[in-house]
Design an enzyme around this catalytic site. Structure first.
Site, PDB file in Angstrom:
ATOM      1  N   ARG A 132       1.316  -1.566  -0.019  1.00 21.17           N
ATOM      2  CA  ARG A 132      -0.152  -0.090  -0.193  1.00 21.17           C
ATOM      3  C   ARG A 132       0.916   1.092   0.144  1.00 21.17           C
ATOM      4  O   ARG A 132       0.805   2.555   0.559  1.00 21.17           O
ATOM      5  CB  ARG A 132      -1.637  -0.279   0.705  1.00 21.17           C
ATOM      6  N   SER A 156     -10.473   0.240   4.028  1.00 23.63           N
ATOM      7  CA  SER A 156      -9.108  -0.366   5.183  1.00 23.63           C
ATOM      8  C   SER A 156      -8.896   0.771   6.408  1.00 23.63           C
ATOM      9  O   SER A 156      -7.776   1.276   5.393  1.00 23.63           O
ATOM     10  CB  SER A 156      -8.642  -1.442   4.788  1.00 23.63           C
ATOM     11  N   GLU A 201      -4.236   3.138   7.160  1.00 28.57           N
ATOM     12  CA  GLU A 201      -3.675   2.852   5.943  1.00 28.57           C
ATOM     13  C   GLU A 201      -4.151   4.587   5.193  1.00 28.57           C
ATOM     14  O   GLU A 201      -3.803   4.258   3.971  1.00 28.57           O
ATOM     15  CB  GLU A 201      -3.898   2.045   4.809  1.00 28.57           C
TER      16      GLU A 201
END
Ligand SMILES: Cc1cc2nc3c(=O)[nH]c(=O)nc-3n(C[C@H](O)[C@H](O)[C@H](O)COP(=O)(O)OP(=O)(O)OC[C@H]3O[C@@H](n4cnc5c(N)ncnc54)[C@H](O)[C@@H]3O)c2cc1C
Length: 304
Positions: A179, A227, A297
């Site tokens: 990510r 998320s 994230e």
């Protein structure tokens, strides 16, 4: 809240600017959380040359932020100072090319790229169908799902740096990790060339439908940014959050989704501060119960 209007001064400095530059433009309407303050000045570049012109002429002390579809952002309630760049239609083209490749502008939505690849019989890009962001966001975040990641399919990315120089990054130059891209932070991506493989359009369509159903079954329909925390090595973030007793936890109008507890949701009247505070409360409880420090994230930008 509103910021002092810097637009007249910037326009005077950049008389050839063609894309709109708008003072105090609300951003909450496009944020997936539907929260957050305005951009001090929102700029929608007319094309790459126009973007390079702004970057060459913007004073170094004016903060610069690029946003995509805002599906991975908490935009804080005080808004974003300086110039916020959002790429529009001129950067949204998608074209299938020889050798099972797809060229996509950074503003193209991932789902539309997956669909264009499917129609052209290009397999390997269906994972993009369930990610609600743009290609620019996918490049910066190394977006991925269901076994595919941007790093697996990227041939090269084009962009423009803060000084207005055109840059090209091969896959290795993007320094992708989970990510994240390690490409210079100042680069605004404008286009990506993606590699797929020969596939059967009907089979790819079935894969896209499977992904859509899996998402509908496991993800809340509410206003969310997906998320919230990265999975720490050896752990699933949602399991740590569940074990810390945070499923359904609420701060103001924000809640840890009962359906998927790594998702924070806006119940309707949350502020960005509620969402961020809820996230920090979850982090503290997970640290207390498991000793693991969760990393955000979701990116948090702007001023509180
Ligand atoms: C319901 C839901 C499900 C999700 N599921 C997934 C998933 O399965 N997998 C996954 O990886 N993500 C998922 N996400 C998160 C999000 O969609 C991805 O991170 C996506 O890649 C963000 O793209 P964006 O265009 O919305 O970027 P934004 O959220 O607008 O920005 C994210 C970051 O990218 C940068 N950025 C955006 N455009 C550019 C550009 N042109 N040049 C340089 N930097 C840029 C921004 O500065 C920021 O740092 C989900 C989100 C939601 C709401």
């Amino acid at each position: 809240m509103s910021f002092p209007d810097i637009v007249p001064e910037l326009k005077a400095r950049m008389p050839q600017l063609r894309g709109p530059l708008i003072a105090n433009q609300p951003l909450d309407t496009q944020s997936w959380f539907r929260t957050g303050g305005p951009a001090q000045a929102l700029y929608l570049p007319a094309d790459e040359d126009d973007l390079a012109y702004l970057l060459r002429n913007l004073p170094a002390d004016v903060p610069l932020t690029v946003i995509g579809a805002s599906s991975n952002l908490i935009i804080r309630d005080g808004g974003i100072p300086g110039v916020v760049i959002r790429l529009g239609r001129a950067f949204g083209k998608i074209a299938a090319e020889a050798d099972h490749r797809v060229r996509a502008g950074a503003a193209a939505l991932d789902a539309n790229v997956a669909r264009a690849a499917q129609e052209a019989g290009i397999d390997g890009l269906a994972f993009l169908s369930g990610i609600p962001g743009s290609i620019g966001g996918a490049l910066r975040m190394n977006a991925g799902a269901y076994g595919g990641e941007t790093k697996d399919v990227l041939v090269e990315a084009r962009g423009i740096d803060r000084a207005g120089n055109a840059r090209v990054f091969g896959n290795a130059d993007m320094a992708f990790s989970y990510r994240k891209s390690g490409a210079p932070e100042d680069v605004i991506f404008t286009e990506a060339l993606l590699q797929g493989r020969a596939g059967d359009p009907a089979a790819i369509a079935a894969e896209i439908a499977r992904i859509k159903k899996a998402r509908a079954d496991t993800q809340p329909p509410n206003k969310t940014c997906g998320s919230t925390f990265k999975n720490p090595p050896g752990h699933k973030a949602w399991q740590l959050i569940d074990a810390a007793g945070c499923r359904g936890l609420t701060v103001g109008g924000a809640q840890v989704s009962a359906l998927h507890c790594n998702f924070l949701i806006n119940l309707g009247n949350a502020t960005a501060a509620d969402i961020e505070k809820l996230g920090e409360t979850v982090r503290a409880r997970v640290k207390e119960t498991s000793g693991v420090a969760l990393d955000w994230e979701i990116k948090r930008i702007g001023i509180a």
